[in-house]
Design a protein around this motif. Structure first.
Motif, short mmCIF file in Angstrom:
data_model
loop_
_atom_site.label_atom_id
_atom_site.label_comp_id
_atom_site.label_asym_id
_atom_site.label_seq_id
_atom_site.Cartn_x
_atom_site.Cartn_y
_atom_site.Cartn_z
N TYR A 4 23.36 91.97 -19.21
CA TYR A 4 22.12 92.75 -19.10
C TYR A 4 22.03 94.08 -18.42
N PHE A 5 22.50 94.07 -17.21
CA PHE A 5 22.59 95.22 -16.48
C PHE A 5 23.34 96.49 -17.28
N PHE A 6 24.30 96.27 -17.89
CA PHE A 6 24.79 97.15 -18.75
C PHE A 6 23.75 97.88 -19.85
N VAL A 7 23.08 96.74 -20.47
CA VAL A 7 22.12 97.44 -21.29
C VAL A 7 20.80 97.99 -20.90
N LEU A 8 20.51 97.63 -19.51
CA LEU A 8 19.44 98.04 -18.73
C LEU A 8 19.72 99.44 -18.60
N ALA A 9 20.99 99.48 -18.02
CA ALA A 9 21.60 100.95 -17.44
C ALA A 9 21.52 101.91 -18.52
N ALA A 10 21.88 101.68 -19.79
CA ALA A 10 21.93 102.27 -20.93
C ALA A 10 20.46 102.76 -21.09
N LEU A 11 19.60 101.95 -21.28
CA LEU A 11 18.22 102.18 -21.70
C LEU A 11 17.66 103.48 -20.55
#
Length: 269
Positions: A4-11
């Motif tokens: 989820y942190f990977f996805v949030l960072a990408a956004l």
């Protein structure tokens, strides 16, 4: 959970990549937050007691993580907003790649305690030369706009970003400073790779595609620096050498690992 942190960072990277440049405080804070999330998730994914996870996606993600830090720091000294729209969207793609392509786990037992430092130096070298390649692409656009200004695109977001860049000569000095630093790190990577080659492959030096591409990239960047010192190389010659050297370096590890892991479904280190 760190997925989820990977996805949030990408956004956050995507949002900061395309927000209007006048929102400097929001952009700076958002980029820093995305970078922290990216780094924390990367650390949790790569490092476990006695093991190290390695793969083309993780190395590429780590490379862009350091590149974002370099951009963020460099942008505080110079107005390099044009670099933002190149670096951050690319980082947004790279940050989620380890979720899709997890790579393989390398046990550290029996390896020198300095082995992780070899990986760290290699990632720093790739990162520095990656930001140099982005820098060169931006210079190519900047030089093109100076020689062939387009009235149709005047006032667009890219034109505004280009206009806010430092003078071309200043950009060139920054480029060669990045290349010199990256070349030094790449030299350390090559030398430490020779030391650890026996531990990894059971032989003093292994001539494979990764080694050949790395050495070719090292030679190209070394030739560019020598040409700059002795012959005053600059302009399009410098840009061509930079982008060719970077493409070769990208093939050295990321490209070869992509073929092994994704195309051939092999998990060799």
């Amino acid at each position: 959970m760190y997925t989820y942190f990977f996805v949030l960072a990408a956004l956050l990277y995507v949002a900061c990549g395309f927000l209007p440049s006048r929102q400097r405080i929001v952009l700076s804070a958002g980029t820093a937050l995305a970078w922290l999330l990216h780094g924390g998730a990367l650390w949790a994914d790569m490092i476990a007691p006695g093991t190290l996870r390695i793969g083309f996606a993780i190395v590429l993600s780590a490379t862009l993580w350091v590149s974002v830090a370099a951009f963020w720091l460099e942008n505080r000294n110079f107005s390099l907003d044009g670099l933002r729209v190149l670096v951050l969207p690319t980082a947004a793609v790279a940050v989620v790649l380890p979720v899709l392509f997890p790579g393989s786990v390398v046990p550290l037992e029996g390896k020198s305690s300095l082995f992780p430092w070899h990986i760290a130096i290699a990632i720093l070298a790739y990162s520095t030369l990656t930001i140099a390649a982005f820098h060169a692409m931006l210079m190519a656009v900047q030089e093109s706009r100076l020689h062939t200004p387009s009235e149709a695109s005047k006032g667009g977001w890219l034109d505004v970003a280009i206009e806010r860049l430092p003078a071309l000569l200043t950009m060139e000095r920054l480029l060669f400073r990045l290349i010199a630093f990256g070349f030094g790190l790449l030299t350390l990577t090559v030398l430490s790779g020779v030391v650890f080659s026996e531990q990894l492959f059971g032989m003093a030096f292994k001539w494979d595609h990764k080694t050949i591409f790395t050495m070719l990239s090292w030679a190209l960047f070394g030739l560019l620096l020598a040409g700059r010192f002795w012959r005053g190389w600059r302009g399009k010659t410098a840009l061509r050498f930079t982008l060719t050297g970077f493409a070769t370096l990208l093939l050295a590890y990321v490209g070869s690992r992509f073929v092994l892991e994704v195309v051939l479904h092999r998990s060799l280190t």
